[in-house]
Design an enzyme around this catalytic site. Structure first.
Site, PDB file in Angstrom:
ATOM      1  N   LYS A  82       0.867  -1.181   0.000  1.00  0.00           N
ATOM      2  CA  LYS A  82       0.000   0.000   0.000  1.00  0.00           C
ATOM      3  C   LYS A  82       0.902   1.229   0.000  1.00  0.00           C
ATOM      4  CE  LYS A  82      -4.489   1.001   0.477  1.00  0.00           C
ATOM      5  NZ  LYS A  82      -5.659   0.298  -0.053  1.00  0.00           N
ATOM      6  N   GLY A 179     -20.615   6.841   4.538  1.00  0.00           N
ATOM      7  CA  GLY A 179     -19.691   7.191   3.452  1.00  0.00           C
ATOM      8  C   GLY A 179     -20.310   6.873   2.104  1.00  0.00           C
ATOM      9  N   GLY A 181     -19.171   7.709  -0.946  1.00  0.00           N
ATOM     10  CA  GLY A 181     -18.169   8.064  -1.960  1.00  0.00           C
ATOM     11  C   GLY A 181     -18.273   7.088  -3.116  1.00  0.00           C
ATOM     12  N   VAL A 183     -17.444   3.848  -3.597  1.00  0.00           N
ATOM     13  CA  VAL A 183     -18.022   2.530  -3.338  1.00  0.00           C
ATOM     14  C   VAL A 183     -19.438   2.666  -2.772  1.00  0.00           C
ATOM     15  CG1 VAL A 183     -17.753   0.337  -2.144  1.00  0.00           C
ATOM     16  CG2 VAL A 183     -15.731   1.589  -2.877  1.00  0.00           C
TER      17      VAL A 183
HETATM   18  P1  NAD Z   1     -14.182   7.817  -1.256  1.00  0.00           P
HETATM   19  O1  NAD Z   1     -13.134   8.764  -0.795  1.00  0.00           O
HETATM   20  O2  NAD Z   1     -14.714   7.933  -2.634  1.00  0.00           O
HETATM   21  O3  NAD Z   1     -15.444   7.886  -0.272  1.00  0.00           O
HETATM   22  C1  NAD Z   1     -15.336   7.989   1.104  1.00  0.00           C
HETATM   23  C2  NAD Z   1     -16.532   8.796   1.569  1.00  0.00           C
HETATM   24  O4  NAD Z   1     -16.542   8.787   2.997  1.00  0.00           O
HETATM   25  C3  NAD Z   1     -16.506  10.255   1.123  1.00  0.00           C
HETATM   26  O5  NAD Z   1     -17.744  10.622   0.544  1.00  0.00           O
HETATM   27  C4  NAD Z   1     -16.248  11.019   2.425  1.00  0.00           C
HETATM   28  O6  NAD Z   1     -16.839  12.311   2.445  1.00  0.00           O
HETATM   29  C5  NAD Z   1     -16.894  10.093   3.444  1.00  0.00           C
HETATM   30  N1  NAD Z   1     -16.445  10.277   4.817  1.00  0.00           N
HETATM   31  C6  NAD Z   1     -15.204  10.573   5.283  1.00  0.00           C
HETATM   32  N2  NAD Z   1     -15.231  10.653   6.633  1.00  0.00           N
HETATM   33  C7  NAD Z   1     -16.498  10.386   7.011  1.00  0.00           C
HETATM   34  C8  NAD Z   1     -17.158  10.310   8.266  1.00  0.00           C
HETATM   35  N3  NAD Z   1     -16.506  10.519   9.414  1.00  0.00           N
HETATM   36  N4  NAD Z   1     -18.474  10.003   8.297  1.00  0.00           N
HETATM   37  C9  NAD Z   1     -19.157   9.786   7.153  1.00  0.00           C
HETATM   38  N5  NAD Z   1     -18.589   9.858   5.922  1.00  0.00           N
HETATM   39  C10 NAD Z   1     -17.283  10.157   5.865  1.00  0.00           C
HETATM   40  O7  NAD Z   1     -13.590   6.350  -0.985  1.00  0.00           O
HETATM   41  P2  NAD Z   1     -14.074   4.978  -1.623  1.00  0.00           P
HETATM   42  O8  NAD Z   1     -13.232   4.677  -2.797  1.00  0.00           O
HETATM   43  O9  NAD Z   1     -15.541   4.986  -1.745  1.00  0.00           O
HETATM   44  O10 NAD Z   1     -13.640   3.952  -0.479  1.00  0.00           O
HETATM   45  C11 NAD Z   1     -14.365   3.861   0.728  1.00  0.00           C
HETATM   46  C12 NAD Z   1     -13.668   2.897   1.665  1.00  0.00           C
HETATM   47  O11 NAD Z   1     -13.592   1.603   1.054  1.00  0.00           O
HETATM   48  C13 NAD Z   1     -12.215   3.264   2.009  1.00  0.00           C
HETATM   49  O12 NAD Z   1     -11.944   2.864   3.322  1.00  0.00           O
HETATM   50  C14 NAD Z   1     -11.392   2.436   1.044  1.00  0.00           C
HETATM   51  O13 NAD Z   1     -10.107   2.163   1.534  1.00  0.00           O
HETATM   52  C15 NAD Z   1     -12.226   1.181   0.991  1.00  0.00           C
HETATM   53  N6  NAD Z   1     -12.040   0.419  -0.242  1.00  0.00           N
HETATM   54  C16 NAD Z   1     -12.280   1.006  -1.433  1.00  0.00           C
HETATM   55  C17 NAD Z   1     -12.103   0.266  -2.601  1.00  0.00           C
HETATM   56  C18 NAD Z   1     -12.406   0.862  -3.940  1.00  0.00           C
HETATM   57  O14 NAD Z   1     -12.524   0.099  -4.909  1.00  0.00           O
HETATM   58  N7  NAD Z   1     -12.583   2.161  -4.056  1.00  0.00           N
HETATM   59  C19 NAD Z   1     -11.671  -1.059  -2.533  1.00  0.00           C
HETATM   60  C20 NAD Z   1     -11.459  -1.634  -1.276  1.00  0.00           C
HETATM   61  C21 NAD Z   1     -11.641  -0.876  -0.143  1.00  0.00           C
END
Ligand code: NAD
Length: 352
Positions: A82, A179, A181, A183
């Protein structure tokens, strides 16, 4: 991003950690290669405004170790790594910064392969690809892994329901998605289609406004979610939200979400959840769709096959939950045992 009070760096068994610094572009990054036993270490790059360097180091070490377990349990020929870039993803990005970062990735000669994570998008990866070929998630190729990740989380969530209730239908189930975002939004589509009663929470007010009207769902302020009544808690924001402050309040019967490292202390909080009868679908198991997508990009696997691979998360989750029940151990431990078995098998192959 994470509490670093209880971390013992050498006990985590990392192969190498690279500190990357470039004054001209302002790059400050850390790349952690946890293990290359099952193959080159693959894991995304996260850009985050860490409060201090120690928090960034703790985060990258925990996340890279999680990738080793995720890739091993998913049966992929990949190790775990990572990277974190320390900075504000909204204001501190530049093409030059990502090109420089790519040079550091390249210096590891393929033992680390990068991809997107929080704060990083496919266009950023395109800049990284100008200085290294050890990068996935590029535009025009498999691109954003989030849709596949969301599908895997959805399948893992359904498997947890099947295990707990004997029926995997989400219709009428109260699901809280923390969250919305990349995903989280894709996950909402699946939940909505199946008739789940959705509540969302996010710190991004604009995103919340649009989503509430689109899905006709409820919203809770971030600090209020742990007191809410729900069947399923789906953490899709950041790690360590299951901790000493939240665990006693949580009223759900299932935890299944995309965030990495949901348990602040895997041993302690995994055991408490187990004792409370809350079914925890291990994060690195059910969020493995994204890394499957990266693997598919490296090996030229088509989209249909990747969806099938992510769909298998349903059966793997059921296996782990049943193992946990049979051996009377927390689900997090049951998952770790399976992952470690695979890693040890690969190690033995190397020795013989
Ligand atoms: P992202 O940054 O697109 O979305 C994260 C969201 O969480 C954002 O909208 C942000 O505003 C919100 N957020 C942050 N702090 C918060 C809080 N305290 N309360 C509520 N919402 C809050 O990230 P993502 O790509 O959607 O990934 C989300 C999680 O899944 C991460 O932990 C990431 O490591 C994990 N993940 C993602 C993937 C992927 O394919 N994108 C794969 C495996 C794991």
């Amino acid at each position: 991003m994470n509490d670093n009070s209880s971390i013992n760096f050498f006990n985590m068994n990392h192969e190498k950690i690279l500190f990357c610094q470039d004054k001209k572009t302002g790059l400050k990054a850390i790349i952690a290669v946890h293990s290359t036993v099952c193959g080159p270490a693959l894991g995304g790059t996260r850009m985050w405004k860490y409060s201090d360097d120690q928090s960034a180091l703790t985060d990258v070490m925990r996340l890279s170790r999680g990738m080793t377990y995720k890739n091993a349990i998913s049966g992929l020929n990949l190790g775990g790594g990572k990277a974190v870039i320390i900075g504000d993803s909204k204001t501190q990005k530049s093409p030059e910064l990502f090109i420089k970062f790519g040079e550091f990735v390249n210096s590891l000669a393929g033992s680390y392969i990068t991809a997107e994570d929080v704060g990083i998008n496919p266009e950023d990866m395109l800049h990284v690809s100008k200085s290294t070929k050890h990068v996935t998630g590029l535009p025009g190729k498999k691109g954003d892994p989030s849709p596949i990740t969301a599908y895997g989380v959805y399948m893992g969530m359904k498997a947890a329901l099947k295990f707990h209730k004997g029926n995997d239908s989400l219709n009428g189930k109260k699901v809280l998605v923390q969250g919305i975002g990349h995903v989280g939004l894709y996950l909402l589509e699946y939940l909505h289609k199946e008739g789940a009663i959705i509540t969302i929470s996010d710190i991004n007010k604009e995103a919340v406004k649009n989503t509430v009207s689109k899905y006709n769902c409820k919203f809770l302020e971030p600090n209020d979610i742990y007191d809410a009544e729900m069947d399923i808690y789906a953490p899709c924001a950041l790690g360590a939200t299951v901790n000493n402050n939240t665990i006693e309040k949580l009223k759900c019967s299932i935890i299944a979400g995309a965030a990495n490292n949901q348990l602040m202390d895997e041993d302690v909080h995994g055991k408490i959840l187990f004792d409370k009868g809350i079914v925890y679908a291990p994060d690195y198991l059910i969020n493995a769709g994204g890394v499957m997508n990266c693997y598919a990009e490296i090996h030229g696997i088509n989209n249909k096959k990747v969806m099938e691979m992510a769909g298998e998360i349903y059966n793997t989750t059921l296996d782990i939950l049943n193992k946990s029940k049979k051996e009377n151990i927390p689900t997090s431990l049951a998952a770790n045992k399976i992952a470690e078995k695979r890693i040890n098998m690969e190690l033995e192959k190397r020795i013989n």
